[in-house]
Structure formats: structure tokens, C-alpha cells
Design an enzyme around this catalytic site. Structure first.
Site, PDB file in Angstrom:
ATOM      1  N   HIS A  55      36.592 -10.066  28.030  1.00  0.00           N
ATOM      2  CA  HIS A  55      37.130 -11.068  27.099  1.00  0.00           C
ATOM      3  C   HIS A  55      37.638 -12.255  27.913  1.00  0.00           C
ATOM      4  O   HIS A  55      38.004 -12.115  29.090  1.00  0.00           O
ATOM      5  CB  HIS A  55      38.290 -10.469  26.288  1.00  0.00           C
ATOM      6  N   GLU A  57      40.384 -13.843  28.040  1.00  0.00           N
ATOM      7  CA  GLU A  57      41.713 -13.691  28.635  1.00  0.00           C
ATOM      8  C   GLU A  57      41.655 -12.798  29.877  1.00  0.00           C
ATOM      9  O   GLU A  57      42.327 -13.058  30.874  1.00  0.00           O
ATOM     10  CB  GLU A  57      42.687 -13.087  27.605  1.00  0.00           C
ATOM     11  N   CYS A  85      43.374  -9.960  21.402  1.00  0.00           N
ATOM     12  CA  CYS A  85      43.242  -8.599  20.887  1.00  0.00           C
ATOM     13  C   CYS A  85      44.259  -7.692  21.594  1.00  0.00           C
ATOM     14  O   CYS A  85      44.981  -8.130  22.495  1.00  0.00           O
ATOM     15  CB  CYS A  85      41.824  -8.092  21.116  1.00  0.00           C
ATOM     16  N   CYS A  88      43.755  -7.406  25.503  1.00  0.00           N
ATOM     17  CA  CYS A  88      44.179  -8.599  26.250  1.00  0.00           C
ATOM     18  C   CYS A  88      45.694  -8.774  26.188  1.00  0.00           C
ATOM     19  O   CYS A  88      46.319  -9.201  27.160  1.00  0.00           O
ATOM     20  CB  CYS A  88      43.473  -9.837  25.712  1.00  0.00           C
TER      21      CYS A  88
HETATM   22 ZN   LIG Z   1      40.647  -9.512  24.009  1.00  0.00          ZN
END
Ligand SMILES: [Zn+2]
Length: 163
Positions: A55, A57, A85, A88
């Protein structure tokens, strides 16, 4: 909101746009800043790297800590185009980021971008042992939300990565 929040969010927005255009990844971008200096710019690379943990991040955190040769990002702000999410958010807690700023929130986009039905993963922040981490949403919200399918979009099941 801090003075340069929109400027840094715009950098995250650009990274999101690029990763969609160049790699077909979902357009999510993240920027990590400390003392007014950009430490890392990450973009979602899940599709291009076949890595479900890539992801934006996570990519940005790995880049920043690797550059700093330290796992401690205390004092840093992480900007993300989309509400982070659970994975993260936890990574931010463990990396000791001090401030999280996001653009579009989970109510602004389709549920396909999130992993859970009811629990707001940002509650993790409230439940974390740390009391030196803050959270703010809605920076460049219209632009960031425009990167994603809207809440009511009729997205085919095979295009919903969380199903
Ligand atoms: Zn994430």
C-alpha cells in the site's frame, strides 16, 4: 490544518495519479514529511509488485525508514489520499508517526477500498498506547475522492479487491 497540508497532499495526489497511469494500480499516494522536508513519496504498488502489503503508506514508510536508517518516524506527518486501512494504520503506530492526514474518508468512496464492514480502523489510533499521535481527514477531499469510485458506484465483483 497546517499551512502546507494542501501542498503535501497534492504531492500524494500526483503519486496516486502516476501509479494508476503507469502501472494500473489503484490510485493511492502517500507522502511523509518531517520538519517541512519530504522524507518519502510512496504510491500503491500492489498490482505491479504482486504484493498485497505494498500500500502507498507502507511503501512510503519503508522508503523513509530505510533512508533514515531508523525505524522511528516520531515527529513526522504522513499524508495519504485515502483514509488508511488497518494494516497501514498499525504500521504508522509502530513506526511512531506523529500525525496522520488523509484526503478522502471511507464514507466518501466505495467500500471496495476497505477491509472491514463496521469497524473504523482509525479507532486503532484511539485505542493505541500512544497519546502523541493525531489524525485529521478531509484535506483536498473533493480532489482525492475524485480518484476513486463513489460510494454508490455499481462496481463488478471481480474488480472489488476486498471480496
Ligand atoms: Zn493500507
Amino acid at each position: 490544518m497546517n499551512t502546507h497540508d494542501e501542498d503535501f497532499m497534492r504531492r500524494a495526489f500526483d503519486a496516486a495519479t502516476r501509479t494508476k497511469r503507469d502501472g494500473g494500480n489503484e490510485p493511492i499516494g502517500a507522502v511523509i514529511v518531517r520538519d517541512g522536508k519530504i522524507l518519502a513519496i510512496g504510491a500503491n504498488e500492489v498490482t505491479t509488485s504482486c504484493d498485497p502489503t505494498a500500500h502507498a503508506e507502507m511503501v512510503a514508510i519503508r522508503q523513509a525508514t530505510s533512508n533514515l536508517k531508523s525505524s522511528d518516524l516520531r515527529g513526522a506527518t504522513l499524508y495519504s489520499t485515502l483514509q488508511p486501512c488497518g494494516m497501514c494504520t498499525m504500521a504508522m503506530i509502530w513506526s511512531k508517526v506523529s500525525r496522520i492526514v488523509y484526503g478522502a474518508g471511507r464514507d466518501d468512496v466505495h467500500q471496495m477500498y476497505f477491509e472491514d464492514r463496521h469497524m473504523d480502523t482509525l479507532d486503532y489510533i484511539n485505542d493505541a498506547y500512544r497519546d502523541d499521535i493525531s489524525l485529521e481527514g478531509g484535506v483536498l477531499k473533493p480532489e482525492c475522492a475524485g480518484l476513486y469510485n463513489p460510494p454508490e458506484a455499481d462496481v463488478p465483483v471481480e474488480e472489488q479487491g476486498n471480496l
